[in-house]
Structures are given as C-alpha cells and as structure tokens.
Design a protein around this motif. Structure first.
Motif, PDB file in Angstrom:
ATOM      1  N   ALA A  70       0.841  -1.206   0.000  1.00  0.00           N
ATOM      2  CA  ALA A  70       0.000   0.000   0.000  1.00  0.00           C
ATOM      3  C   ALA A  70       0.870   1.247   0.000  1.00  0.00           C
ATOM      4  O   ALA A  70       0.594   2.200  -0.736  1.00  0.00           O
ATOM      5  N   LEU A  71       1.934   1.250   0.807  1.00  0.00           N
ATOM      6  CA  LEU A  71       2.816   2.416   0.843  1.00  0.00           C
ATOM      7  C   LEU A  71       3.593   2.566  -0.455  1.00  0.00           C
ATOM      8  O   LEU A  71       3.789   3.683  -0.938  1.00  0.00           O
ATOM      9  N   GLU A  72       4.019   1.475  -1.044  1.00  0.00           N
ATOM     10  CA  GLU A  72       4.712   1.553  -2.330  1.00  0.00           C
ATOM     11  C   GLU A  72       3.786   2.110  -3.401  1.00  0.00           C
ATOM     12  O   GLU A  72       4.193   2.953  -4.200  1.00  0.00           O
ATOM     13  N   GLU A  73       2.573   1.634  -3.427  1.00  0.00           N
ATOM     14  CA  GLU A  73       1.603   2.126  -4.411  1.00  0.00           C
ATOM     15  C   GLU A  73       1.306   3.600  -4.176  1.00  0.00           C
ATOM     16  O   GLU A  73       1.204   4.386  -5.107  1.00  0.00           O
ATOM     17  N   PHE A  74       1.163   3.995  -2.914  1.00  0.00           N
ATOM     18  CA  PHE A  74       0.918   5.396  -2.602  1.00  0.00           C
ATOM     19  C   PHE A  74       2.089   6.261  -3.056  1.00  0.00           C
ATOM     20  O   PHE A  74       1.888   7.332  -3.646  1.00  0.00           O
ATOM     21  N   ASP A  75       3.313   5.831  -2.784  1.00  0.00           N
ATOM     22  CA  ASP A  75       4.489   6.598  -3.204  1.00  0.00           C
ATOM     23  C   ASP A  75       4.508   6.790  -4.711  1.00  0.00           C
ATOM     24  O   ASP A  75       4.809   7.878  -5.211  1.00  0.00           O
ATOM     25  N   HIS A  76       4.183   5.737  -5.449  1.00  0.00           N
ATOM     26  CA  HIS A  76       4.125   5.820  -6.906  1.00  0.00           C
ATOM     27  C   HIS A  76       3.051   6.824  -7.331  1.00  0.00           C
ATOM     28  O   HIS A  76       3.273   7.684  -8.177  1.00  0.00           O
ATOM     29  N   TRP A  77       1.878   6.696  -6.726  1.00  0.00           N
ATOM     30  CA  TRP A  77       0.759   7.593  -7.052  1.00  0.00           C
ATOM     31  C   TRP A  77       1.111   9.036  -6.715  1.00  0.00           C
ATOM     32  O   TRP A  77       0.835   9.950  -7.487  1.00  0.00           O
ATOM     33  N   ALA A  78       1.715   9.275  -5.546  1.00  0.00           N
ATOM     34  CA  ALA A  78       2.054  10.630  -5.121  1.00  0.00           C
ATOM     35  C   ALA A  78       3.058  11.269  -6.082  1.00  0.00           C
ATOM     36  O   ALA A  78       2.913  12.433  -6.458  1.00  0.00           O
ATOM     37  N   ALA A  79       4.066  10.518  -6.496  1.00  0.00           N
ATOM     38  CA  ALA A  79       5.062  11.043  -7.434  1.00  0.00           C
ATOM     39  C   ALA A  79       4.410  11.360  -8.785  1.00  0.00           C
ATOM     40  O   ALA A  79       4.670  12.408  -9.386  1.00  0.00           O
ATOM     41  N   TYR A  80       3.571  10.464  -9.261  1.00  0.00           N
ATOM     42  CA  TYR A  80       2.869  10.660 -10.535  1.00  0.00           C
ATOM     43  C   TYR A  80       1.958  11.886 -10.457  1.00  0.00           C
ATOM     44  O   TYR A  80       1.955  12.745 -11.340  1.00  0.00           O
ATOM     45  N   THR A  81       1.215  11.997  -9.356  1.00  0.00           N
ATOM     46  CA  THR A  81       0.289  13.113  -9.182  1.00  0.00           C
ATOM     47  C   THR A  81       1.040  14.427  -9.057  1.00  0.00           C
ATOM     48  O   THR A  81       0.659  15.441  -9.648  1.00  0.00           O
ATOM     49  N   ARG A  82       2.145  14.430  -8.321  1.00  0.00           N
ATOM     50  CA  ARG A  82       2.933  15.640  -8.179  1.00  0.00           C
ATOM     51  C   ARG A  82       3.452  16.107  -9.527  1.00  0.00           C
ATOM     52  O   ARG A  82       3.453  17.302  -9.831  1.00  0.00           O
ATOM     53  N   GLN A  83       3.889  15.177 -10.356  1.00  0.00           N
ATOM     54  CA  GLN A  83       4.402  15.542 -11.681  1.00  0.00           C
ATOM     55  C   GLN A  83       3.290  16.119 -12.551  1.00  0.00           C
ATOM     56  O   GLN A  83       3.503  17.089 -13.279  1.00  0.00           O
ATOM     57  N   MET A  84       2.101  15.556 -12.470  1.00  0.00           N
ATOM     58  CA  MET A  84       0.965  16.099 -13.232  1.00  0.00           C
ATOM     59  C   MET A  84       0.661  17.525 -12.789  1.00  0.00           C
ATOM     60  O   MET A  84       0.401  18.408 -13.621  1.00  0.00           O
ATOM     61  N   ILE A  85       0.686  17.775 -11.487  1.00  0.00           N
ATOM     62  CA  ILE A  85       0.432  19.124 -10.961  1.00  0.00           C
ATOM     63  C   ILE A  85       1.520  20.075 -11.438  1.00  0.00           C
ATOM     64  O   ILE A  85       1.230  21.182 -11.910  1.00  0.00           O
ATOM     65  N   ALA A  86       2.785  19.674 -11.333  1.00  0.00           N
ATOM     66  CA  ALA A  86       3.897  20.520 -11.760  1.00  0.00           C
ATOM     67  C   ALA A  86       3.785  20.853 -13.244  1.00  0.00           C
ATOM     68  O   ALA A  86       3.984  22.007 -13.642  1.00  0.00           O
ATOM     69  N   ASP A  87       3.454  19.866 -14.062  1.00  0.00           N
ATOM     70  CA  ASP A  87       3.313  20.099 -15.503  1.00  0.00           C
ATOM     71  C   ASP A  87       2.211  21.110 -15.795  1.00  0.00           C
ATOM     72  O   ASP A  87       2.378  22.000 -16.630  1.00  0.00           O
ATOM     73  N   GLN A  88       1.083  20.993 -15.109  1.00  0.00           N
ATOM     74  CA  GLN A  88      -0.027  21.922 -15.345  1.00  0.00           C
ATOM     75  C   GLN A  88       0.307  23.326 -14.871  1.00  0.00           C
ATOM     76  O   GLN A  88      -0.053  24.309 -15.524  1.00  0.00           O
ATOM     77  N   ILE A  89       0.999  23.444 -13.753  1.00  0.00           N
ATOM     78  CA  ILE A  89       1.402  24.765 -13.262  1.00  0.00           C
ATOM     79  C   ILE A  89       2.378  25.408 -14.242  1.00  0.00           C
ATOM     80  O   ILE A  89       2.234  26.583 -14.591  1.00  0.00           O
ATOM     81  N   LYS A  90       3.367  24.646 -14.703  1.00  0.00           N
ATOM     82  CA  LYS A  90       4.338  25.182 -15.672  1.00  0.00           C
ATOM     83  C   LYS A  90       3.634  25.630 -16.936  1.00  0.00           C
ATOM     84  O   LYS A  90       3.963  26.668 -17.507  1.00  0.00           O
ATOM     85  N   GLU A  91       2.661  24.835 -17.391  1.00  0.00           N
ATOM     86  CA  GLU A  91       1.912  25.171 -18.601  1.00  0.00           C
ATOM     87  C   GLU A  91       1.149  26.488 -18.427  1.00  0.00           C
ATOM     88  O   GLU A  91       1.111  27.326 -19.314  1.00  0.00           O
ATOM     89  N   ARG A  92       0.547  26.678 -17.262  1.00  0.00           N
ATOM     90  CA  ARG A  92      -0.211  27.912 -16.980  1.00  0.00           C
ATOM     91  C   ARG A  92       0.705  29.133 -16.936  1.00  0.00           C
ATOM     92  O   ARG A  92       0.289  30.230 -17.271  1.00  0.00           O
ATOM     93  N   LEU A  93       1.937  28.947 -16.479  1.00  0.00           N
ATOM     94  CA  LEU A  93       2.867  30.065 -16.343  1.00  0.00           C
ATOM     95  C   LEU A  93       3.472  30.489 -17.671  1.00  0.00           C
ATOM     96  O   LEU A  93       4.066  31.554 -17.751  1.00  0.00           O
ATOM     97  N   GLN A  94       3.343  29.667 -18.684  1.00  0.00           N
ATOM     98  CA  GLN A  94       3.939  29.996 -19.995  1.00  0.00           C
ATOM     99  C   GLN A  94       3.075  30.933 -20.784  1.00  0.00           C
ATOM    100  O   GLN A  94       1.938  31.080 -20.673  1.00  0.00           O
TER     101      GLN A  94
END
Length: 84
Positions: free
Chosen positions: A60-84
């Motif tokens: 469960a913790l391994e899956e959560f870590d994977h999900w958290a990293a994936y979700t964080r990257q999606m958020i970062a990508d969308q924020i960067k896109e908005r700032l451009q």
C-alpha cells in the motif's frame, strides 16, 4: 475472450474514469475554502489506500508513493503550462 482489454486500454479507461470522478468531486467542492478542499482530497486518498486489501503490508505504501510522485508531476506540468 476477444473482448478483454489490454493493459494500455485498461490504463486509459481507468484514467478516464478517474478524470470523470475528479470532475464530479470538484463540482461538489466549488465554493469551499482551500483548506477544506485539501482535507476532502486527503481523506479520500487515505480512505482509498487503506481500503484496498493489499496482501503485502508494504504494498500500500509503495503504491501510494508511486501515485504521489505521478500526481505531483501532473500538478507541476499543469502549473508550468499555466505560467507559460
């Protein structure tokens, strides 16, 4: 059984279901303070990852870590896109 989905098709279907569910949740949260929205999202996340009957305790913790990293990257990508 010709109607079985490939792993890629399942992933696409799951992503679409997830987006649809997220949109419903976001609509329900319109107008609530950000702190409440974060609590809603946090509690949903905890409920999902603790409800899944993982066979191995660490899974469960391994899956959560994977999900958290994936979700964080999606958020970062969308924020960067908005700032451009």
């Amino acid at each position: 059984m010709g109607d079985e989905l490939t792993a890629e098709e399942r992933a696409e279907r799951d992503a679409e279901i997830g987006r649809d569910a997220a949109n419903v949740i976001l609509q329900l949260m319109q107008g609530v303070p950000v702190s409440i929205a974060y609590n809603i999202i946090g509690n949903i996340t905890v409920s999902i990852f603790t409800a899944v009957p993982f066979v191995e305790p660490g899974a469960a913790l391994e899956e959560f870590d994977h999900w958290a990293a994936y979700t964080r990257q999606m958020i970062a990508d969308q924020i960067k896109e908005r700032l451009q």
